[in-house]
Design a protein around this motif. Structure first.
Motif, short mmCIF file in Angstrom:
data_model
loop_
_atom_site.label_atom_id
_atom_site.label_comp_id
_atom_site.label_asym_id
_atom_site.label_seq_id
_atom_site.Cartn_x
_atom_site.Cartn_y
_atom_site.Cartn_z
N VAL A 33 0.84 -1.20 0.00
CA VAL A 33 0.00 0.00 0.00
C VAL A 33 0.88 1.25 0.00
CG1 VAL A 33 -1.78 1.26 1.28
CG2 VAL A 33 -1.78 -1.25 1.28
N HIS A 34 0.45 2.26 -0.74
CA HIS A 34 1.10 3.57 -0.72
C HIS A 34 0.04 4.62 -0.39
CE1 HIS A 34 4.07 6.69 -2.01
NE2 HIS A 34 2.97 7.35 -2.35
N LEU A 35 0.27 5.37 0.68
CA LEU A 35 -0.64 6.44 1.10
C LEU A 35 0.14 7.75 1.13
CD1 LEU A 35 -2.21 4.65 4.21
CD2 LEU A 35 -3.09 4.64 1.87
N GLN A 36 -0.43 8.80 0.56
CA GLN A 36 0.26 10.09 0.58
C GLN A 36 -0.73 11.24 0.68
OE1 GLN A 36 2.45 10.08 -3.17
NE2 GLN A 36 0.90 11.38 -4.13
N ALA A 37 -0.22 12.36 1.17
CA ALA A 37 -1.02 13.57 1.29
C ALA A 37 -0.15 14.77 0.96
CB ALA A 37 -1.58 13.71 2.72
N GLY A 38 -0.80 15.85 0.52
CA GLY A 38 -0.11 17.11 0.34
C GLY A 38 0.68 17.25 -0.94
N VAL A 39 0.33 16.50 -2.00
CA VAL A 39 0.96 16.76 -3.31
C VAL A 39 0.70 18.21 -3.71
CG1 VAL A 39 0.72 16.25 -5.78
CG2 VAL A 39 1.06 14.40 -4.15
N HIS A 40 -0.54 18.66 -3.53
CA HIS A 40 -0.81 20.09 -3.52
C HIS A 40 -0.57 20.56 -2.09
CE1 HIS A 40 -3.53 19.76 -7.29
NE2 HIS A 40 -2.38 20.30 -7.62
N ALA A 41 0.47 21.33 -1.91
CA ALA A 41 0.98 21.58 -0.56
C ALA A 41 0.06 22.43 0.30
CB ALA A 41 2.36 22.25 -0.64
N ASP A 42 -0.95 23.08 -0.31
CA ASP A 42 -1.88 23.87 0.50
C ASP A 42 -3.12 23.07 0.89
OD1 ASP A 42 -2.84 23.71 -2.08
OD2 ASP A 42 -3.23 25.85 -2.33
N GLU A 43 -3.10 21.75 0.62
CA GLU A 43 -4.20 20.88 1.00
C GLU A 43 -3.76 20.06 2.21
OE1 GLU A 43 -5.35 18.85 -2.59
OE2 GLU A 43 -5.70 20.74 -3.65
N ILE A 44 -4.11 20.57 3.39
CA ILE A 44 -3.46 20.16 4.63
C ILE A 44 -4.14 18.98 5.32
CG2 ILE A 44 -2.61 21.01 6.86
CD1 ILE A 44 -1.45 22.45 4.41
#
Length: 338
Positions: A33-44
């Motif tokens: 599994v790969h989980l990530q957040a904040g590729v758009h850095a203003d989406e917190i």
């Protein structure tokens, strides 16, 4: 103990900046599994969700209940996270080049030697996720109901994910063409016809201001339950049920601002409007009643997103609605072209 697999990329000055990443090792019997957040850095919002989820993963890993390996990148974009202008983060586009951070991942991944730091970062992030069988990319909209983007290949199996995350709408897409992270990861799956045992989706966790312990704990619990249900964690948890409205991408109705001015919404998120019903107005010149333009719904549906600021420029997306027929403005491709 989770393995630190953080990596570095160059910032605009050429200095190294770190992308924090951790891998929780399972026993090999479950999916990767790969989980990530904040590729758009203003989406917190997703950053806090994954921060909380990691605490749960540490426990199940220590107890030997982790069946699949889980890679977590809770703040994926160090290039955008420092782009503050006059007290506000501008993290959707790379300041130096205007590159949308979630576009052209496919081009960057194909480069033998990336020529810009954005391309270098994109290639490294794709490489990190390339062996995953499950990929979830956490985003937010301006102001929005929680909703899911998912390729048709993964529907209706993704309904369980949408229910676990209490998402009101699932938007089904076929062709993107923008090289988003999700599209880039699933491209080889689609090419090789190996989607049956895999899953990928973009999760829109409400709006950019919806960052709180309560919401993050709810979302982290939803992710945890879903990981249990798909064989990543050895625990008998079911995501439960939730009413999810399923929409074809082309039936989503996007309303643009016909003029700049003060934006006044007359309907709230989730409200249902009839075709032709007014939902907002724009006052171009306060003091001049004739400068006011009323915005009406193109077709019957629910308001899913709306513009966060209340001073809008011409051509900006004011709101998006569900619909029951193909939008007359639909020409294929993305819901958000920029």
């Amino acid at each position: 103990m989770a393995q630190d697999i953080s990596f570095s990329v160059r910032n605009n000055n050429g200095d190294p900046v770190q992308v924090g990443a951790w891998r929780f090792g399972g026993d090999g019997s479950g999916p990767m599994v790969h989980l990530q957040a904040g590729v758009h850095a203003d989406e917190i919002a997703g950053m806090l969700v994954l921060h909380l989820l990691m605490q749960r993963l540490l426990v199940v890993e220590a107890e030997g209940r982790l069946k699949g390996s889980v890679t977590v990148v809770p703040q994926a974009n160090p290039l955008g996270i420092g782009q503050f202008r006059q007290g506000r983060i501008l993290g959707r586009f790379h300041d130096a080049t205007g590159h949308n951070f979630n576009r052209a991942f496919d081009q960057s991944a194909a480069m033998e030697q990336p020529s810009t730091n954005v391309q270098e970062w994109q290639k490294s992030l794709v490489q990190l996720a390339s062996t995953a069988q499950v990929m979830l990319d956490l985003h937010t909209d301006d102001e929005a109901l929680p909703y899911l983007y998912v390729h048709r290949s993964f529907w209706p199996r993704a309904r369980e994910l949408a229910a676990a995350m209490k998402m009101d709408v699932a938007i089904i897409w076929d062709d993107g063409g923008d090289g988003s992270f999700e599209e880039t990861i699933i491209a080889p799956w689609l090419r090789d016809g190996v989607t049956a045992q895999r899953m990928a989706a973009t999760l829109e966790l409400r709006g950019q201001g919806d960052v709180s312990d309560r919401l993050a704990e709810q979302d982290a619990a939803g992710l945890y339950a879903w990981l249990c249900s798909c064989g990543v964690i050895d625990e008998a948890l079911s995501p439960g049920d939730w009413p999810v409205e399923v929409m074809e991408m082309g039936q989503m109705e996007t309303i643009l601002a016909p003029q700049p001015g003060v934006l006044i919404f007359e309907k709230e998120l989730g409200d249902f409007v009839e075709e032709g019903q007014r939902f907002a107005r724009i006052l171009r010149r306060p003091g001049d009643p004739s400068s006011e333009v009323v915005l009406v719904a193109e077709q019957a549906g629910r308001m899913v997103t709306r513009y966060r600021d209340r001073l809008v420029s011409q051509g900006m997306v004011v709101a998006k609605f569900t619909g029951s027929r193909i939008s007359r403005n639909w020409s294929g491709g993305l819901l958000d072209p920029n």
